[in-house]
Design an enzyme around this catalytic site. Structure first.
Site, mmCIF file in Angstrom:
data_model
loop_
_atom_site.group_PDB
_atom_site.id
_atom_site.type_symbol
_atom_site.label_atom_id
_atom_site.label_comp_id
_atom_site.label_asym_id
_atom_site.label_seq_id
_atom_site.Cartn_x
_atom_site.Cartn_y
_atom_site.Cartn_z
ATOM 1 N N GLU A 269 51.067 -28.512 -20.681
ATOM 2 C CA GLU A 269 51.563 -27.402 -19.862
ATOM 3 C C GLU A 269 52.324 -27.876 -18.627
ATOM 4 O OE1 GLU A 269 48.426 -25.369 -22.327
ATOM 5 O OE2 GLU A 269 48.781 -27.353 -21.487
ATOM 6 N N GLU B 149 42.968 -26.006 -26.361
ATOM 7 C CA GLU B 149 41.971 -25.194 -25.671
ATOM 8 C C GLU B 149 41.135 -24.378 -26.656
ATOM 9 O OE1 GLU B 149 43.743 -24.400 -21.300
ATOM 10 O OE2 GLU B 149 44.916 -23.494 -22.911
#
Length: 259
Positions: free
Chosen positions: A133, A113
């Site tokens: 995740e 990210e």
């Protein structure tokens, strides 16, 4: 590297209009804790304010670019967020000026990210990306789920998000996510070369151009040129615009002042 440097979560250097921001927690695979997020935020805020800086390069010390959020700190109740810029001091509000990710090792979870928050990406051919995740019962809330679908085909972005599988550089490059693929150990030098090309241009024009390219796709068609003018008009009337034209007619390199 001095002992003081070793203790800093982020190292910052400036040279020739280029700011280098180096993640500096190699023993923790550059996992992001609050100290690192705060330091990145401060480095980017100053970068945006400085007239003599045009472009930034985000890189890392060690064999891992960034392993994402520091889970040990997370379990201790820490959240690596800053009030203005969010996760890692960049995800919610990247800098106004362009920033290049020089990826010299795996970038996973929040590390991926971080990369996606940058405007250009240079990566070693041996690295990989991932948003794992979901494999940990978490949701990637650092901008990956928001940015990835606009960078690569929707269905592949969905696959990566729902499975958490590794995304190798060659696949990312084939799909247009990566600007440059380099031999191992050379991503940073290649990113500096790209940064130097950008830094040679007018700093006000560079910043305005980034904002138009980034925001333009979301503007209503009837308002697009008017909104573009909000960024472009101040640049056109700047001292740098005059200097650029004069340098061209005098057949010399321009001397930018950022004003």
């Amino acid at each position: 590297m001095t002992q003081s440097d070793i203790e800093q979560p982020v190292l910052v250097t400036d040279d020739g209009g280029v700011r280098t921001i180096t993640l500096n927690r190699p023993a923790a695979r550059n996992a992001v804790n609050l100290a690192m997020a705060t330091a990145i935020d401060a480095a980017l805020t100053e970068f945006d304010e400085r007239r003599d800086l045009t472009v930034a390069v985000l890189t890392a010390n060690g064999s891992t670019f960034c392993a994402g959020m520091d889970l040990k700190a997370f379990l201790a109740g820490e959240r690596p967020l800053t009030p203005d810029r969010g996760f890692a001091g960049i995800a919610q509000k990247p800098p106004r000026k362009p920033i290049i990710a020089a990826v010299n090792g795996p970038a996973v979870a929040g590390g991926f990210e971080l990369v996606l928050a940058c405007d250009l990406i240079v990566a070693d051919e041996a690295v990989f990306f991932a948003l794992p995740e979901v494999q940990r019962g978490l949701v990637a809330t650092g901008g990956g789920l928001l940015r990835l679908p606009s960078r690569i085909p929707y269905h592949l972005a969905m696959e990566l998000a729902l499975t958490g599988r590794r995304f190798p550089v060659d696949e990312a490059h084939r799909l247009g996510l990566i600007n440059r693929v380099t031999a191992p150990g050379t991503a940073f030098s290649a990113a500096l070369e790209l940064a130097a090309e950008i830094a040679a241009c007018g700093p006000l024009a560079v910043a305005a151009t980034k904002q138009i390219v980034q925001q333009g796709p979301g503007w209503p068609a009837a308002e697009a040129f008017e909104r573009q003018a909000e960024f472009a008009a101040p640049v056109r009337s700047s001292a740098d615009a005059v200097e650029g034209a004069r340098a061209f007619t005098e057949k010399r390199a321009p001397v930018w002042t950022g004003s």
